[in-house]
Write an enzyme that holds these catalytic residues in place. Structure first.
Site, PDB file in Angstrom:
ATOM      1  N   ASN A  38      11.671   6.216  -7.481  1.00 50.26           N
ATOM      2  CA  ASN A  38      11.619   4.936  -6.793  1.00 50.26           C
ATOM      3  C   ASN A  38      10.396   4.104  -7.227  1.00 50.26           C
ATOM      4  O   ASN A  38      10.504   2.908  -7.488  1.00 50.26           O
ATOM      5  CB  ASN A  38      11.584   5.194  -5.285  1.00 50.26           C
TER       6      ASN A  38
ATOM      7  N   ARG B 110       0.820  -1.205   0.000  1.00 47.38           N
ATOM      8  CA  ARG B 110       0.000   0.000   0.000  1.00 47.38           C
ATOM      9  C   ARG B 110       0.860   1.263   0.000  1.00 47.38           C
ATOM     10  O   ARG B 110       0.495   2.296  -0.545  1.00 47.38           O
ATOM     11  CB  ARG B 110      -0.879  -0.036   1.258  1.00 47.38           C
ATOM     12  N   GLY B 111       2.027   1.163   0.663  1.00 42.88           N
ATOM     13  CA  GLY B 111       2.875   2.352   0.831  1.00 42.88           C
ATOM     14  C   GLY B 111       3.527   2.816  -0.454  1.00 42.88           C
ATOM     15  O   GLY B 111       3.668   2.056  -1.409  1.00 42.88           O
ATOM     16  N   CYS B 112       3.945   4.098  -0.475  1.00 45.81           N
ATOM     17  CA  CYS B 112       4.604   4.676  -1.653  1.00 45.81           C
ATOM     18  C   CYS B 112       6.073   4.291  -1.715  1.00 45.81           C
ATOM     19  O   CYS B 112       6.663   4.192  -2.781  1.00 45.81           O
ATOM     20  CB  CYS B 112       4.515   6.199  -1.636  1.00 45.81           C
ATOM     21  N   VAL B 113       6.697   4.154  -0.547  1.00 42.63           N
ATOM     22  CA  VAL B 113       8.150   3.935  -0.521  1.00 42.63           C
ATOM     23  C   VAL B 113       8.471   2.652   0.239  1.00 42.63           C
ATOM     24  O   VAL B 113       8.019   2.493   1.359  1.00 42.63           O
ATOM     25  CB  VAL B 113       8.873   5.107   0.167  1.00 42.63           C
TER      26      VAL B 113
END
Lengths: 104, 169
Positions: free
Chosen positions: B42, A101-104
């Site tokens: 990224n 779910r996270g971007c990074v």
């Protein structure tokens, strides 16, 4: 969350084919899922998959590449070699987990 | 009565956007403006996209060994902090605001700038430095991160990114 078959086993999957029930996953199923996306699971692959499974059990979220590297101790470079091009999604698919779910 | 259960679909990995390339020009040296390029680079790498980051002007601070861990954030001129603009000029305010932002970024598990660039490099991203900025600031290859591939001029960059999607930050 439709019922479908993977190698003769009935499981629940989403529209794209990701498993939706944590407990329906088995190592045997992982091997079939990996083969379907042209990956042959070796020891380093299993290390990543098992980390993802365990981390999800504890935190309820699929680990991102960064988390697998910093917490799981597997270098980012290796993840891109083991699961080429789209490592995070490929690992989640084989591990029977939702996409991170996270971007990074 | 039995119902027929269909085989599960297989996700379409590696099939979208074959050969997609993304070039990101990083021209800012403020802490808050360093992140958009890093996050997108990224993410693109994680989707199998070839990524080139080109650092120019103040963006040089992101790849200069001496400054890359010390980027700052100022509320001055940034109305989105919703603070009276006069406060931004008080001595110590930049340091305080920088500290707060760093903590907020760390709290969601996002790395600081040097570590983020480590990850981008490890994921196969390419880092390039701008010739004009290097000459102007008297900075050489030895002053930059080791994973910066070369100092190149604007023409090299244009040539290298033929057909790529471009982001200017």
């Amino acid at each position: 969350m439709a019922l479908a078959t993977i190698a003769g086993t009935q499981v629940h999957v989403d529209d794209e084919g990701f498993l939706t029930e944590y407990d329906e996953w088995t190592e045997g199923l992982a091997q079939v899922l990996a083969a379907q996306i042209a990956i042959e699971l070796t020891e380093p692959h299993w290390k990543a998959i098992h980390f993802l499974r365990e981390d999800f059990k504890q935190h309820g979220e699929t680990a991102t590449i960064r988390r697998i590297t910093t917490v799981g101790g597997i270098p980012t470079k290796d993840l891109f070699t083991l699961f080429p091009k789209q490592p995070a999604k490929k690992m989640a698919y084989i591990a029977g987990l939702p996409k991170p779910r996270g971007c990074v | 009565m039995t119902t027929e259960v269909a085989p599960a679909p297989v996700p379409k990995f590696d099939q979208g956007d074959v050969g997609r390339r993304l070039a990101i020009i990083c021209s800012k040296g403020n802490l808050d403006m360093a992140y958009p390029g890093l996050v997108l680079a990224n993410a693109a790498l994680g989707e199998g996209v070839e990524v080139h980051l080109f650092f120019t002007f103040w963006g040089f601070d992101m790849i200069t060994k001496k400054t890359m861990a010390h980027l700052k954030f100022t509320p001055l001129g940034n109305t989105a902090t919703h603070m009276p603009q006069g406060l931004g000029g008080i001595p110590g305010m930049t340091a305080m605001a920088t500290n707060m932002l760093r903590k907020q970024i760390a709290s969601i598990g996002v790395p600081d700038v040097p570590e983020f660039l480590d990850q981008i490099s490890a994921s196969g991203g390419h880092l390039w430095a701008c010739r004009m900025s290097a000459d102007m600031m008297h900075v050489g290859k030895e002053d930059l991160r080791d994973d910066v591939e070369a100092i190149i001029n604007a023409s090299d960059f244009i040539e290298m990114t033929a057909g790529a999607q471009l982001l200017f930050i």
